[in-house]
Scaffold this motif. Structure first.
Motif, PDB file in Angstrom:
ATOM      1  N   ALA A  74       0.868  -1.190   0.000  1.00  0.00           N
ATOM      2  CA  ALA A  74       0.000   0.000   0.000  1.00  0.00           C
ATOM      3  C   ALA A  74       0.893   1.224   0.000  1.00  0.00           C
ATOM      4  O   ALA A  74       1.856   1.302   0.764  1.00  0.00           O
ATOM      5  N   GLY A  75       0.627   2.164  -0.885  1.00  0.00           N
ATOM      6  CA  GLY A  75       1.452   3.370  -0.989  1.00  0.00           C
ATOM      7  C   GLY A  75       2.871   3.050  -1.394  1.00  0.00           C
ATOM      8  O   GLY A  75       3.821   3.713  -0.973  1.00  0.00           O
ATOM      9  N   PHE A  76       3.020   2.032  -2.240  1.00  0.00           N
ATOM     10  CA  PHE A  76       4.366   1.640  -2.669  1.00  0.00           C
ATOM     11  C   PHE A  76       4.790   2.450  -3.887  1.00  0.00           C
ATOM     12  O   PHE A  76       4.109   2.459  -4.913  1.00  0.00           O
ATOM     13  N   ASP A  77       5.942   3.146  -3.768  1.00  0.00           N
ATOM     14  CA  ASP A  77       6.505   3.935  -4.869  1.00  0.00           C
ATOM     15  C   ASP A  77       7.949   3.521  -5.108  1.00  0.00           C
ATOM     16  O   ASP A  77       8.719   3.386  -4.157  1.00  0.00           O
ATOM     17  N   LEU A  78       8.304   3.343  -6.389  1.00  0.00           N
ATOM     18  CA  LEU A  78       9.707   3.072  -6.715  1.00  0.00           C
ATOM     19  C   LEU A  78       9.962   3.403  -8.183  1.00  0.00           C
ATOM     20  O   LEU A  78       9.210   2.979  -9.058  1.00  0.00           O
ATOM     21  N   ASP A  79      11.004   4.178  -8.437  1.00  0.00           N
ATOM     22  CA  ASP A  79      11.482   4.397  -9.801  1.00  0.00           C
ATOM     23  C   ASP A  79      12.822   3.695  -9.932  1.00  0.00           C
ATOM     24  O   ASP A  79      13.715   3.917  -9.114  1.00  0.00           O
ATOM     25  N   VAL A  80      12.972   2.878 -10.960  1.00  0.00           N
ATOM     26  CA  VAL A  80      14.245   2.207 -11.207  1.00  0.00           C
ATOM     27  C   VAL A  80      14.857   2.830 -12.454  1.00  0.00           C
ATOM     28  O   VAL A  80      14.225   2.865 -13.509  1.00  0.00           O
ATOM     29  N   PHE A  81      16.100   3.325 -12.292  1.00  0.00           N
ATOM     30  CA  PHE A  81      16.751   4.020 -13.402  1.00  0.00           C
ATOM     31  C   PHE A  81      17.733   3.098 -14.135  1.00  0.00           C
ATOM     32  O   PHE A  81      18.280   2.172 -13.526  1.00  0.00           O
ATOM     33  N   PRO A  82      17.960   3.369 -15.431  1.00  0.00           N
ATOM     34  CA  PRO A  82      18.845   2.517 -16.221  1.00  0.00           C
ATOM     35  C   PRO A  82      20.230   2.392 -15.590  1.00  0.00           C
ATOM     36  O   PRO A  82      20.807   3.393 -15.161  1.00  0.00           O
ATOM     37  N   GLY A  83      20.744   1.175 -15.512  1.00  0.00           N
ATOM     38  CA  GLY A  83      22.081   0.928 -15.003  1.00  0.00           C
ATOM     39  C   GLY A  83      22.170   0.761 -13.503  1.00  0.00           C
ATOM     40  O   GLY A  83      23.228   0.415 -12.979  1.00  0.00           O
ATOM     41  N   GLU A  84      21.073   0.989 -12.810  1.00  0.00           N
ATOM     42  CA  GLU A  84      21.106   0.848 -11.357  1.00  0.00           C
ATOM     43  C   GLU A  84      21.123  -0.622 -10.945  1.00  0.00           C
ATOM     44  O   GLU A  84      20.610  -1.488 -11.639  1.00  0.00           O
ATOM     45  N   PHE A  85      21.700  -0.843  -9.766  1.00  0.00           N
ATOM     46  CA  PHE A  85      21.600  -2.142  -9.103  1.00  0.00           C
ATOM     47  C   PHE A  85      20.874  -1.853  -7.796  1.00  0.00           C
ATOM     48  O   PHE A  85      21.476  -1.385  -6.830  1.00  0.00           O
ATOM     49  N   VAL A  86      19.580  -2.059  -7.812  1.00  0.00           N
ATOM     50  CA  VAL A  86      18.756  -1.723  -6.653  1.00  0.00           C
ATOM     51  C   VAL A  86      18.485  -2.968  -5.831  1.00  0.00           C
ATOM     52  O   VAL A  86      18.025  -3.979  -6.378  1.00  0.00           O
ATOM     53  N   SER A  87      18.760  -2.913  -4.538  1.00  0.00           N
ATOM     54  CA  SER A  87      18.308  -3.974  -3.650  1.00  0.00           C
ATOM     55  C   SER A  87      16.986  -3.563  -3.038  1.00  0.00           C
ATOM     56  O   SER A  87      16.835  -2.430  -2.575  1.00  0.00           O
ATOM     57  N   LEU A  88      16.040  -4.503  -3.035  1.00  0.00           N
ATOM     58  CA  LEU A  88      14.813  -4.335  -2.262  1.00  0.00           C
ATOM     59  C   LEU A  88      15.038  -5.133  -0.998  1.00  0.00           C
ATOM     60  O   LEU A  88      15.094  -6.367  -1.033  1.00  0.00           O
ATOM     61  N   LEU A  89      15.195  -4.417   0.116  1.00  0.00           N
ATOM     62  CA  LEU A  89      15.568  -5.061   1.378  1.00  0.00           C
ATOM     63  C   LEU A  89      14.404  -4.960   2.354  1.00  0.00           C
ATOM     64  O   LEU A  89      13.835  -3.877   2.546  1.00  0.00           O
ATOM     65  N   GLY A  90      14.068  -6.082   2.964  1.00  0.00           N
ATOM     66  CA  GLY A  90      13.002  -6.026   3.952  1.00  0.00           C
ATOM     67  C   GLY A  90      12.715  -7.406   4.504  1.00  0.00           C
ATOM     68  O   GLY A  90      13.164  -8.404   3.945  1.00  0.00           O
ATOM     69  N   PRO A  91      11.965  -7.452   5.607  1.00  0.00           N
ATOM     70  CA  PRO A  91      11.690  -8.732   6.257  1.00  0.00           C
ATOM     71  C   PRO A  91      10.819  -9.624   5.376  1.00  0.00           C
ATOM     72  O   PRO A  91      10.135  -9.147   4.467  1.00  0.00           O
ATOM     73  N   SER A  92      10.865 -10.891   5.677  1.00  0.00           N
ATOM     74  CA  SER A  92      10.046 -11.862   4.976  1.00  0.00           C
ATOM     75  C   SER A  92       8.577 -11.438   5.027  1.00  0.00           C
ATOM     76  O   SER A  92       8.091 -11.013   6.067  1.00  0.00           O
ATOM     77  N   GLY A  93       7.911 -11.491   3.900  1.00  0.00           N
ATOM     78  CA  GLY A  93       6.487 -11.192   3.864  1.00  0.00           C
ATOM     79  C   GLY A  93       6.145  -9.724   3.660  1.00  0.00           C
ATOM     80  O   GLY A  93       4.978  -9.345   3.663  1.00  0.00           O
ATOM     81  N   CYS A  94       7.150  -8.858   3.447  1.00  0.00           N
ATOM     82  CA  CYS A  94       6.860  -7.425   3.303  1.00  0.00           C
ATOM     83  C   CYS A  94       6.421  -7.063   1.883  1.00  0.00           C
ATOM     84  O   CYS A  94       6.082  -5.905   1.617  1.00  0.00           O
ATOM     85  N   GLY A  95       6.454  -8.031   0.962  1.00  0.00           N
ATOM     86  CA  GLY A  95       5.937  -7.755  -0.380  1.00  0.00           C
ATOM     87  C   GLY A  95       6.999  -7.629  -1.462  1.00  0.00           C
ATOM     88  O   GLY A  95       6.696  -7.197  -2.575  1.00  0.00           O
ATOM     89  N   LYS A  96       8.233  -8.039  -1.170  1.00  0.00           N
ATOM     90  CA  LYS A  96       9.322  -7.893  -2.143  1.00  0.00           C
ATOM     91  C   LYS A  96       9.047  -8.689  -3.422  1.00  0.00           C
ATOM     92  O   LYS A  96       9.166  -8.159  -4.522  1.00  0.00           O
ATOM     93  N   SER A  97       8.673  -9.955  -3.255  1.00  0.00           N
ATOM     94  CA  SER A  97       8.395 -10.790  -4.440  1.00  0.00           C
ATOM     95  C   SER A  97       7.226 -10.234  -5.230  1.00  0.00           C
ATOM     96  O   SER A  97       7.221 -10.267  -6.463  1.00  0.00           O
ATOM     97  N   THR A  98       6.252  -9.720  -4.514  1.00  0.00           N
ATOM     98  CA  THR A  98       5.090  -9.139  -5.183  1.00  0.00           C
ATOM     99  C   THR A  98       5.521  -7.976  -6.071  1.00  0.00           C
ATOM    100  O   THR A  98       5.033  -7.830  -7.193  1.00  0.00           O
TER     101      THR A  98
END
Ligand code: ADP
Ligand code: ADP
Length: 225
Positions: free
Chosen positions: A21-45
């Protein structure tokens, strides 16, 4: 412009679970972004939304810098489980997704040879998955994704099931690979170590519901040498 932009995303599953809910993310070309968070926080989603394997309940996933409508062809997905077909050798495992996309056999052969070389498995094209270690199977899975020449590589806790030594090795391989390929990577992990070691940017998520609570960029984005 961003390669992919997720805005005001809400994701509610049919069982009533609000994953994001209220999830915002912009991924820019060439970036290596980690999505870090506890199990079940929605990373796979989040990865599934980017790959168009799931649809947001509300909000948008857009590709601002691109005119192509079908972005699935530009995405490589590496899952936590290497999901290799046991009855096919390494080269044929890598060939299947290329065949599905209509890549010619000749072109596929070159691409597979190239990506197996990138992950250090040139000598194992004819080997079967059962003959490989866990770390090697994961590298096959990465090579299979790289054969697609993706603009965006999505990796869902790819090394979580491996022992520490294999994980350290693959971390180094991945850093080197990104330097060579200049592709954009979104890497899901619950390991602070992995996110700090690998990425140029860390988007920290919290759960209930999942959203980005901190977005940290290094002073010198991009892979270290
Ligand atoms: P993470 O990758 O951070 O562990 P997920 O994205 O897998 O988190 O899951 C986020 C939340 O959504 C969890 O509570 C999970 O149980 C729930 N969830 C994930 N997929 C589904 C689904 N297909 N149906 C119902 N609930 C789901
Ligand atoms: P794991 O740590 O899961 O066992 P690794 O990928 O580190 O997986 O490989 C384990 C062993 O497999 C290595 O010590 C080596 O003997 C063999 N191996 C892995 N990659 C190669 C390769 N490219 N060439 C030859 N042998 C390899």
């Amino acid at each position: 412009p961003a390669l992919v932009s997720l805005r005001e995303i809400t994701k509610i599953f049919s069982n009533g679970v609000t994953a994001l809910a209220g999830f915002d993310l912009d991924v820019f070309p060439g970036e290596f972004v980690s999505l870090l968070g506890p199990s079940g926080c929605g990373k796979s989603t989040v990865l599934r939304l980017i790959a168009d394997l799931a649809q947001p309940t509300d909000g948008s996933v857009t590709w601002p810098g691109s005119t192509d409508d079908d972005h699935r062809g530009e995405i490589g997905f590496v899952f936590q489980d290497p999901t290799l077909m046991p009855w096919a050798n390494v080269a044929d495992n890598a060939w299947l997704p290329l065949r599905l996309r209509g890549v010619s056999k000749r072109d596929a052969r070159d691409r597979i040879a190239e990506s197996l070389a990138l992950v250090g498995l040139s000598d194992f094209a004819k080997a079967y998955p059962r003959e490989l270690s866990g770390g090697m199977r994961m590298r096959v899975s990465i090579a299979r994704a790289l054969s697609l020449k993706p603009r965006l590589l999505l990796m869902d806790e790819p090394f979580a099931a491996l022992d520490e030594i294999a994980r350290f090795r693959l971390n180094d391989d991945l850093l080197r690979l990104q330097g060579d390929l200049h592709c954009t990577i979104v890497f899901v992990t619950h390991s602070v170590y992995e996110s700090a070691y690998l990425s140029s940017r860390i988007a920290v998520m919290s759960s209930r519901p999942g959203r980005v609570v901190a977005d940290i960029r290094g002073e010198a984005p991009g892979p270290r040498s």
